[in-house]
Motif scaffolding. Structure first.
Motif, PDB file in Angstrom:
ATOM      1  N   UNK A   1     -32.218 -24.683 -57.905  1.00  0.00           N
ATOM      2  CA  UNK A   1     -30.985 -24.869 -57.134  1.00  0.00           C
ATOM      3  C   UNK A   1     -29.923 -23.912 -57.659  1.00  0.00           C
ATOM      4  N   UNK A   2     -29.069 -23.458 -56.766  1.00  0.00           N
ATOM      5  CA  UNK A   2     -27.953 -22.583 -57.131  1.00  0.00           C
ATOM      6  C   UNK A   2     -26.789 -22.886 -56.201  1.00  0.00           C
ATOM      7  N   UNK A   3     -25.581 -22.881 -56.756  1.00  0.00           N
ATOM      8  CA  UNK A   3     -24.394 -23.241 -55.981  1.00  0.00           C
ATOM      9  C   UNK A   3     -23.290 -22.220 -56.198  1.00  0.00           C
ATOM     10  N   UNK A   4     -22.673 -21.817 -55.086  1.00  0.00           N
ATOM     11  CA  UNK A   4     -21.511 -20.936 -55.105  1.00  0.00           C
ATOM     12  C   UNK A   4     -20.529 -21.486 -54.083  1.00  0.00           C
ATOM     13  N   UNK A   5     -19.313 -20.997 -54.127  1.00  0.00           N
ATOM     14  CA  UNK A   5     -18.301 -21.495 -53.205  1.00  0.00           C
ATOM     15  C   UNK A   5     -18.695 -21.292 -51.747  1.00  0.00           C
ATOM     16  N   UNK A   6     -19.470 -20.223 -51.464  1.00  0.00           N
ATOM     17  CA  UNK A   6     -19.778 -19.922 -50.069  1.00  0.00           C
ATOM     18  C   UNK A   6     -21.184 -20.345 -49.653  1.00  0.00           C
ATOM     19  N   UNK A   7     -22.075 -20.696 -50.618  1.00  0.00           N
ATOM     20  CA  UNK A   7     -23.448 -21.024 -50.236  1.00  0.00           C
ATOM     21  C   UNK A   7     -24.117 -21.900 -51.292  1.00  0.00           C
ATOM     22  N   UNK A   8     -25.154 -22.592 -50.848  1.00  0.00           N
ATOM     23  CA  UNK A   8     -26.003 -23.363 -51.749  1.00  0.00           C
ATOM     24  C   UNK A   8     -27.454 -22.989 -51.483  1.00  0.00           C
ATOM     25  N   UNK A   9     -28.214 -22.830 -52.553  1.00  0.00           N
ATOM     26  CA  UNK A   9     -29.611 -22.424 -52.465  1.00  0.00           C
ATOM     27  C   UNK A   9     -30.485 -23.517 -53.067  1.00  0.00           C
ATOM     28  N   UNK A  10     -31.544 -23.875 -52.357  1.00  0.00           N
ATOM     29  CA  UNK A  10     -32.530 -24.828 -52.866  1.00  0.00           C
ATOM     30  C   UNK A  10     -33.905 -24.182 -52.740  1.00  0.00           C
ATOM     31  N   UNK A  11     -34.723 -24.333 -53.781  1.00  0.00           N
ATOM     32  CA  UNK A  11     -36.052 -23.748 -53.743  1.00  0.00           C
ATOM     33  C   UNK A  11     -37.106 -24.705 -54.277  1.00  0.00           C
ATOM     34  N   UNK A  12     -38.318 -24.591 -53.761  1.00  0.00           N
ATOM     35  CA  UNK A  12     -39.436 -25.415 -54.214  1.00  0.00           C
ATOM     36  C   UNK A  12     -40.677 -24.553 -54.319  1.00  0.00           C
ATOM     37  N   UNK A  13     -41.530 -24.911 -55.267  1.00  0.00           N
ATOM     38  CA  UNK A  13     -42.848 -24.285 -55.381  1.00  0.00           C
ATOM     39  C   UNK A  13     -43.866 -25.408 -55.416  1.00  0.00           C
ATOM     40  N   UNK A  14     -44.832 -25.375 -54.489  1.00  0.00           N
ATOM     41  CA  UNK A  14     -45.803 -26.463 -54.359  1.00  0.00           C
ATOM     42  C   UNK A  14     -47.220 -25.909 -54.331  1.00  0.00           C
ATOM     43  N   UNK A  15     -48.096 -26.363 -55.248  1.00  0.00           N
ATOM     44  CA  UNK A  15     -49.492 -25.921 -55.217  1.00  0.00           C
ATOM     45  C   UNK A  15     -50.387 -26.942 -54.519  1.00  0.00           C
ATOM     46  N   UNK A  16     -51.374 -26.451 -53.794  1.00  0.00           N
ATOM     47  CA  UNK A  16     -52.425 -27.314 -53.240  1.00  0.00           C
ATOM     48  C   UNK A  16     -53.748 -26.593 -53.466  1.00  0.00           C
TER      49      UNK A  16
END
Length: 336
Positions: free
Chosen positions: A229-244
Protein backbone atom coordinates in the motif's frame (compact mmCIF):
# COMPACT_ATOMS: atom_id res chain seq x y z
CA UNK A 1 -9.54 3.56 -10.58
CA UNK A 2 -6.80 2.08 -12.76
CA UNK A 3 -5.84 -1.57 -12.38
CA UNK A 4 -2.58 -2.99 -13.67
CA UNK A 5 -1.94 -6.72 -13.52
CA UNK A 6 0.47 -9.35 -14.76
CA UNK A 7 0.66 -13.12 -14.27
CA UNK A 8 4.07 -14.75 -13.90
CA UNK A 9 4.71 -18.43 -14.67
CA UNK A 10 7.41 -19.30 -12.11
CA UNK A 11 9.39 -22.28 -10.91
CA UNK A 12 8.33 -23.45 -7.43
CA UNK A 13 10.55 -23.03 -4.36
CA UNK A 14 10.41 -25.47 -1.46
CA UNK A 15 9.44 -23.85 1.86
CA UNK A 16 12.14 -25.68 3.83
CA UNK A 17 14.77 -24.46 1.38
CA UNK A 18 13.49 -20.89 1.69
CA UNK A 19 13.80 -21.13 5.48
CA UNK A 20 17.37 -22.40 5.14
CA UNK A 21 18.25 -19.49 2.85
CA UNK A 22 16.83 -17.00 5.37
CA UNK A 23 18.87 -18.66 8.15
CA UNK A 24 21.95 -18.41 5.91
CA UNK A 25 21.41 -14.68 5.40
CA UNK A 26 21.35 -14.24 9.18
CA UNK A 27 24.63 -16.17 9.39
CA UNK A 28 26.20 -13.85 6.82
CA UNK A 29 25.09 -10.79 8.81
CA UNK A 30 26.45 -12.26 12.05
CA UNK A 31 29.80 -13.08 10.39
CA UNK A 32 30.56 -9.44 9.49
CA UNK A 33 33.55 -7.96 11.30
CA UNK A 34 34.54 -4.31 11.74
CA UNK A 35 37.88 -2.61 12.39
CA UNK A 36 38.62 -0.20 15.25
CA UNK A 37 37.14 2.66 13.20
CA UNK A 38 33.92 0.76 12.57
CA UNK A 39 34.65 -0.02 8.90
CA UNK A 40 33.46 -3.35 7.54
CA UNK A 41 36.34 -5.75 6.97
CA UNK A 42 35.92 -7.06 3.43
CA UNK A 43 37.55 -10.18 1.98
CA UNK A 44 40.24 -9.91 -0.66
CA UNK A 45 39.07 -10.30 -4.24
CA UNK A 46 40.97 -13.59 -4.53
CA UNK A 47 38.91 -14.98 -1.64
CA UNK A 48 35.66 -13.71 -3.13
CA UNK A 49 36.38 -14.87 -6.69
CA UNK A 50 35.49 -18.57 -6.15
CA UNK A 51 32.22 -17.60 -4.46
CA UNK A 52 31.35 -15.18 -7.27
CA UNK A 53 32.09 -17.89 -9.83
CA UNK A 54 29.78 -20.32 -7.99
CA UNK A 55 27.07 -17.67 -7.79
CA UNK A 56 27.45 -17.12 -11.52
CA UNK A 57 27.09 -20.86 -12.22
CA UNK A 58 23.91 -20.87 -10.13
CA UNK A 59 22.51 -17.94 -12.12
CA UNK A 60 22.56 -15.60 -9.12
CA UNK A 61 25.21 -13.15 -10.38
CA UNK A 62 26.10 -11.81 -13.81
CA UNK A 63 29.85 -12.41 -13.54
CA UNK A 64 30.69 -10.59 -16.77
CA UNK A 65 28.74 -7.47 -15.74
CA UNK A 66 30.45 -7.53 -12.32
CA UNK A 67 33.89 -7.73 -13.93
CA UNK A 68 33.01 -4.82 -16.20
CA UNK A 69 31.91 -2.71 -13.19
CA UNK A 70 35.14 -3.51 -11.34
CA UNK A 71 37.21 -2.56 -14.39
CA UNK A 72 35.30 0.72 -14.78
CA UNK A 73 35.82 1.49 -11.09
CA UNK A 74 39.57 0.87 -11.29
CA UNK A 75 39.92 2.91 -14.47
CA UNK A 76 37.95 5.84 -13.02
CA UNK A 77 39.93 5.76 -9.77
CA UNK A 78 43.20 5.75 -11.71
CA UNK A 79 42.12 8.76 -13.80
CA UNK A 80 41.15 10.67 -10.65
CA UNK A 81 44.55 9.98 -9.10
CA UNK A 82 46.64 10.76 -12.14
CA UNK A 83 44.77 13.55 -13.89
CA UNK A 84 43.03 16.86 -13.28
CA UNK A 85 39.60 16.43 -14.90
CA UNK A 86 37.15 19.29 -15.14
CA UNK A 87 34.21 19.56 -12.73
CA UNK A 88 31.72 17.64 -14.89
CA UNK A 89 34.22 14.90 -15.76
CA UNK A 90 35.32 14.66 -12.13
CA UNK A 91 31.75 14.19 -10.95
CA UNK A 92 31.21 11.41 -13.51
CA UNK A 93 34.47 9.71 -12.51
CA UNK A 94 33.65 9.93 -8.81
CA UNK A 95 30.36 8.14 -9.45
CA UNK A 96 32.10 5.38 -11.44
CA UNK A 97 34.87 5.01 -8.86
CA UNK A 98 32.56 4.84 -5.85
CA UNK A 99 31.62 1.65 -4.02
CA UNK A 100 29.05 0.80 -1.40
CA UNK A 101 30.38 0.84 2.15
CA UNK A 102 29.12 -0.12 5.59
CA UNK A 103 30.34 1.38 8.86
CA UNK A 104 29.35 0.60 12.43
CA UNK A 105 29.03 4.05 14.02
CA UNK A 106 27.99 3.06 17.55
CA UNK A 107 26.98 0.05 19.65
CA UNK A 108 27.82 -3.63 19.28
CA UNK A 109 27.29 -5.42 15.99
CA UNK A 110 23.65 -6.56 15.69
CA UNK A 111 22.96 -5.49 19.27
CA UNK A 112 19.93 -3.38 20.09
CA UNK A 113 20.58 0.33 19.33
CA UNK A 114 23.59 -0.48 17.11
CA UNK A 115 23.82 2.28 14.49
CA UNK A 116 25.30 1.80 11.01
CA UNK A 117 26.06 4.07 8.08
CA UNK A 118 25.46 2.75 4.56
CA UNK A 119 26.94 5.03 1.92
CA UNK A 120 28.79 5.34 -1.35
CA UNK A 121 32.54 5.57 -0.68
CA UNK A 122 35.23 7.32 -2.69
CA UNK A 123 38.41 5.38 -3.63
CA UNK A 124 39.91 6.83 -0.44
CA UNK A 125 37.07 5.39 1.63
CA UNK A 126 35.34 8.72 2.37
CA UNK A 127 31.51 8.78 2.27
CA UNK A 128 30.20 10.84 -0.66
CA UNK A 129 29.20 14.31 0.48
CA UNK A 130 30.32 13.64 4.05
CA UNK A 131 32.17 15.80 6.51
CA UNK A 132 35.67 15.07 7.72
CA UNK A 133 34.35 12.85 10.50
CA UNK A 134 32.60 10.63 7.95
CA UNK A 135 29.11 11.81 8.87
CA UNK A 136 26.40 13.47 6.81
CA UNK A 137 26.04 13.45 3.06
CA UNK A 138 22.87 12.99 1.03
CA UNK A 139 24.00 9.54 -0.07
CA UNK A 140 24.34 8.27 3.50
CA UNK A 141 21.62 6.06 5.00
CA UNK A 142 21.56 5.48 8.74
CA UNK A 143 20.37 2.06 9.95
CA UNK A 144 19.59 1.36 13.62
CA UNK A 145 18.91 -2.09 15.04
CA UNK A 146 15.78 -2.08 17.23
CA UNK A 147 15.75 -5.84 17.89
CA UNK A 148 17.72 -8.85 16.66
CA UNK A 149 16.55 -12.42 17.15
CA UNK A 150 16.94 -14.66 14.07
CA UNK A 151 14.41 -17.14 15.54
CA UNK A 152 12.03 -14.43 16.73
CA UNK A 153 11.78 -10.81 15.64
CA UNK A 154 14.60 -8.87 13.99
CA UNK A 155 13.91 -5.25 13.07
CA UNK A 156 15.76 -2.13 11.96
CA UNK A 157 14.90 1.50 11.34
CA UNK A 158 16.50 3.54 8.56
CA UNK A 159 16.79 7.21 7.63
CA UNK A 160 18.09 9.02 4.53
CA UNK A 161 20.13 11.10 4.94
CA UNK A 162 21.57 9.86 8.21
CA UNK A 163 20.54 12.52 10.74
CA UNK A 164 21.20 10.58 13.97
CA UNK A 165 22.35 12.93 16.71
CA UNK A 166 21.81 16.09 14.63
CA UNK A 167 18.25 16.95 15.64
CA UNK A 168 17.37 17.37 11.96
CA UNK A 169 14.58 15.49 10.20
CA UNK A 170 15.43 12.98 7.45
CA UNK A 171 13.82 13.12 4.03
CA UNK A 172 13.09 9.38 3.87
CA UNK A 173 12.69 7.00 6.80
CA UNK A 174 11.00 3.77 7.75
CA UNK A 175 11.49 0.29 9.17
CA UNK A 176 11.91 -3.36 8.23
CA UNK A 177 10.84 -6.18 10.55
CA UNK A 178 11.18 -9.93 10.10
CA UNK A 179 9.40 -12.35 12.42
CA UNK A 180 11.14 -15.68 12.01
CA UNK A 181 8.59 -17.57 14.10
CA UNK A 182 5.60 -16.21 12.18
CA UNK A 183 7.34 -16.16 8.78
CA UNK A 184 6.38 -12.55 8.07
CA UNK A 185 8.21 -9.52 6.70
CA UNK A 186 6.91 -5.97 7.15
CA UNK A 187 8.47 -2.83 5.67
CA UNK A 188 7.37 0.79 5.94
CA UNK A 189 8.41 3.93 4.09
CA UNK A 190 7.80 7.62 4.82
CA UNK A 191 8.88 10.48 2.56
CA UNK A 192 8.70 14.18 3.34
CA UNK A 193 10.51 16.48 0.94
CA UNK A 194 11.64 19.86 2.26
CA UNK A 195 9.84 22.99 1.12
CA UNK A 196 6.36 24.44 1.13
CA UNK A 197 3.23 22.37 0.67
CA UNK A 198 4.08 19.53 3.06
CA UNK A 199 0.89 17.67 2.14
CA UNK A 200 1.89 17.35 -1.51
CA UNK A 201 5.51 16.62 -0.60
CA UNK A 202 4.68 13.71 1.70
CA UNK A 203 3.96 10.06 0.96
CA UNK A 204 3.96 6.75 2.80
CA UNK A 205 4.07 3.09 1.89
CA UNK A 206 3.95 -0.35 3.49
CA UNK A 207 4.69 -3.93 2.40
CA UNK A 208 3.56 -7.13 4.15
CA UNK A 209 4.74 -10.63 3.20
CA UNK A 210 3.46 -13.75 4.95
CA UNK A 211 5.28 -16.97 3.98
CA UNK A 212 2.79 -19.21 5.78
CA UNK A 213 -0.04 -17.57 3.85
CA UNK A 214 1.95 -17.92 0.60
CA UNK A 215 2.24 -21.68 0.86
CA UNK A 216 -1.31 -21.96 2.24
CA UNK A 217 -2.54 -20.13 -0.87
CA UNK A 218 -0.84 -22.77 -3.02
CA UNK A 219 -2.70 -25.51 -1.14
CA UNK A 220 -6.06 -23.94 -0.37
CA UNK A 221 -6.72 -21.27 -2.96
CA UNK A 222 -6.04 -17.60 -3.71
CA UNK A 223 -5.45 -15.84 -0.39
CA UNK A 224 -3.19 -12.84 -1.14
CA UNK A 225 -0.08 -13.35 1.05
CA UNK A 226 1.66 -10.21 -0.19
CA UNK A 227 0.12 -6.78 0.25
CA UNK A 228 1.50 -3.40 -0.76
CA UNK A 229 0.00 0.00 0.00
CA UNK A 230 1.11 3.57 -0.67
CA UNK A 231 -0.62 6.86 0.12
CA UNK A 232 -0.13 10.39 -1.18
CA UNK A 233 -2.32 13.46 -1.06
CA UNK A 234 -3.46 12.90 -4.64
CA UNK A 235 -3.60 9.07 -4.88
CA UNK A 236 -3.67 5.77 -3.05
CA UNK A 237 -2.08 2.57 -4.33
CA UNK A 238 -2.98 -0.97 -3.28
CA UNK A 239 -1.19 -4.06 -4.53
CA UNK A 240 -1.50 -7.83 -4.09
CA UNK A 241 0.53 -10.83 -5.15
CA UNK A 242 -1.29 -14.18 -5.20
CA UNK A 243 0.16 -17.60 -6.13
CA UNK A 244 -1.86 -20.58 -7.35
CA UNK A 245 -0.52 -23.96 -8.49
CA UNK A 246 -0.35 -24.43 -12.26
CA UNK A 247 -1.14 -27.81 -13.88
CA UNK A 248 2.53 -28.10 -14.90
CA UNK A 249 3.62 -28.03 -11.26
CA UNK A 250 4.87 -24.46 -11.57
CA UNK A 251 3.47 -21.40 -9.82
CA UNK A 252 1.05 -19.03 -11.52
CA UNK A 253 1.61 -15.78 -9.64
CA UNK A 254 -0.70 -12.83 -10.28
CA UNK A 255 0.49 -9.35 -9.35
CA UNK A 256 -2.22 -6.67 -9.20
CA UNK A 257 -1.86 -2.93 -8.66
CA UNK A 258 -4.84 -0.62 -8.08
CA UNK A 259 -4.30 3.14 -8.32
CA UNK A 260 -7.07 5.50 -7.16
CA UNK A 261 -7.11 9.28 -7.20
CA UNK A 262 -8.16 11.02 -4.00
CA UNK A 263 -10.69 13.83 -3.62
CA UNK A 264 -10.49 16.54 -6.25
CA UNK A 265 -7.45 14.88 -7.82
CA UNK A 266 -9.35 11.78 -9.03
CA UNK A 267 -9.90 12.91 -12.65
CA UNK A 268 -6.34 14.24 -12.96
CA UNK A 269 -4.84 10.97 -11.66
CA UNK A 270 -7.04 8.91 -13.99
CA UNK A 271 -6.00 11.03 -16.98
CA UNK A 272 -2.30 10.88 -16.05
CA UNK A 273 -2.38 7.09 -15.66
CA UNK A 274 -4.23 6.65 -18.93
CA UNK A 275 -1.66 8.80 -20.71
CA UNK A 276 1.17 6.84 -19.09
CA UNK A 277 -0.25 3.50 -20.20
CA UNK A 278 -0.70 4.78 -23.76
CA UNK A 279 2.85 6.14 -23.74
CA UNK A 280 4.30 2.80 -22.63
CA UNK A 281 2.32 0.92 -25.28
CA UNK A 282 3.53 3.27 -28.03
CA UNK A 283 7.11 3.05 -26.78
CA UNK A 284 7.02 -0.75 -26.73
CA UNK A 285 5.46 -0.88 -30.21
CA UNK A 286 8.17 1.46 -31.53
CA UNK A 287 10.97 -0.60 -29.96
CA UNK A 288 9.59 -3.80 -31.48
CA UNK A 289 9.38 -2.18 -34.92
CA UNK A 290 12.89 -0.75 -34.73
CA UNK A 291 14.44 -3.88 -33.27
CA UNK A 292 16.93 -1.73 -31.36
CA UNK A 293 17.44 -4.32 -28.65
CA UNK A 294 16.27 -1.93 -25.94
CA UNK A 295 14.00 -3.91 -23.57
CA UNK A 296 10.26 -3.28 -23.58
CA UNK A 297 8.10 -3.45 -20.46
CA UNK A 298 7.15 -7.00 -21.44
CA UNK A 299 10.83 -7.86 -21.84
CA UNK A 300 11.51 -6.55 -18.35
CA UNK A 301 8.74 -8.67 -16.86
CA UNK A 302 9.99 -11.76 -18.69
CA UNK A 303 13.53 -11.07 -17.47
CA UNK A 304 12.26 -10.86 -13.89
CA UNK A 305 10.56 -14.24 -14.34
CA UNK A 306 13.75 -15.78 -15.74
CA UNK A 307 15.76 -14.39 -12.83
CA UNK A 308 13.35 -16.00 -10.37
CA UNK A 309 13.52 -19.32 -12.24
CA UNK A 310 17.32 -19.30 -12.06
CA UNK A 311 17.23 -18.58 -8.32
CA UNK A 312 14.55 -21.24 -7.72
CA UNK A 313 16.49 -23.91 -9.63
CA UNK A 314 19.65 -23.19 -7.66
CA UNK A 315 17.88 -22.65 -4.32
CA UNK A 316 19.09 -25.93 -2.71
CA UNK A 317 22.70 -24.81 -3.34
CA UNK A 318 22.28 -21.30 -1.92
CA UNK A 319 22.51 -22.20 1.82
CA UNK A 320 25.94 -23.78 1.22
CA UNK A 321 27.09 -20.74 -0.74
CA UNK A 322 25.92 -18.43 2.06
CA UNK A 323 27.75 -20.56 4.65
CA UNK A 324 30.99 -20.20 2.69
CA UNK A 325 30.41 -16.46 2.32
CA UNK A 326 29.90 -16.19 6.08
CA UNK A 327 33.18 -18.04 6.66
CA UNK A 328 35.10 -15.74 4.28
CA UNK A 329 33.62 -12.63 5.94
CA UNK A 330 34.51 -13.93 9.41
CA UNK A 331 38.10 -14.46 8.28
CA UNK A 332 38.48 -11.01 6.65
CA UNK A 333 41.21 -8.98 8.31
CA UNK A 334 41.91 -5.93 6.17
CA UNK A 335 39.53 -3.23 4.84
CA UNK A 336 39.47 -2.90 1.07
Amino acid sequence: MTRLSHTFDLSPADRETVDRIVAGLYEVAAACRFDDQGRLLTPDEEDLAPLVARAGELGLVDVKAREERLAQRESAAAELREGSPGPERRESLEILASRLGLRLRSGGHLREHAHYLVTELSPEGVPAGAGRDGSGGWSSTGVTVTSWDPWGRASVEYALPDTAGTGEAPVTWGSASHDGAAGTLDCTLEVRLPGRGARLRSASGALHLDLDAWYAALRNGPVPPVHLSATHAIARVEGWVTPVPAPSGRWSVEAVLDVRGRGLYKPFVAAALWATRVSFRRRDARLRREGSGEPTVADGLEQAGRAWDAAARSAPEIPGLLADLARVLAEARHPR
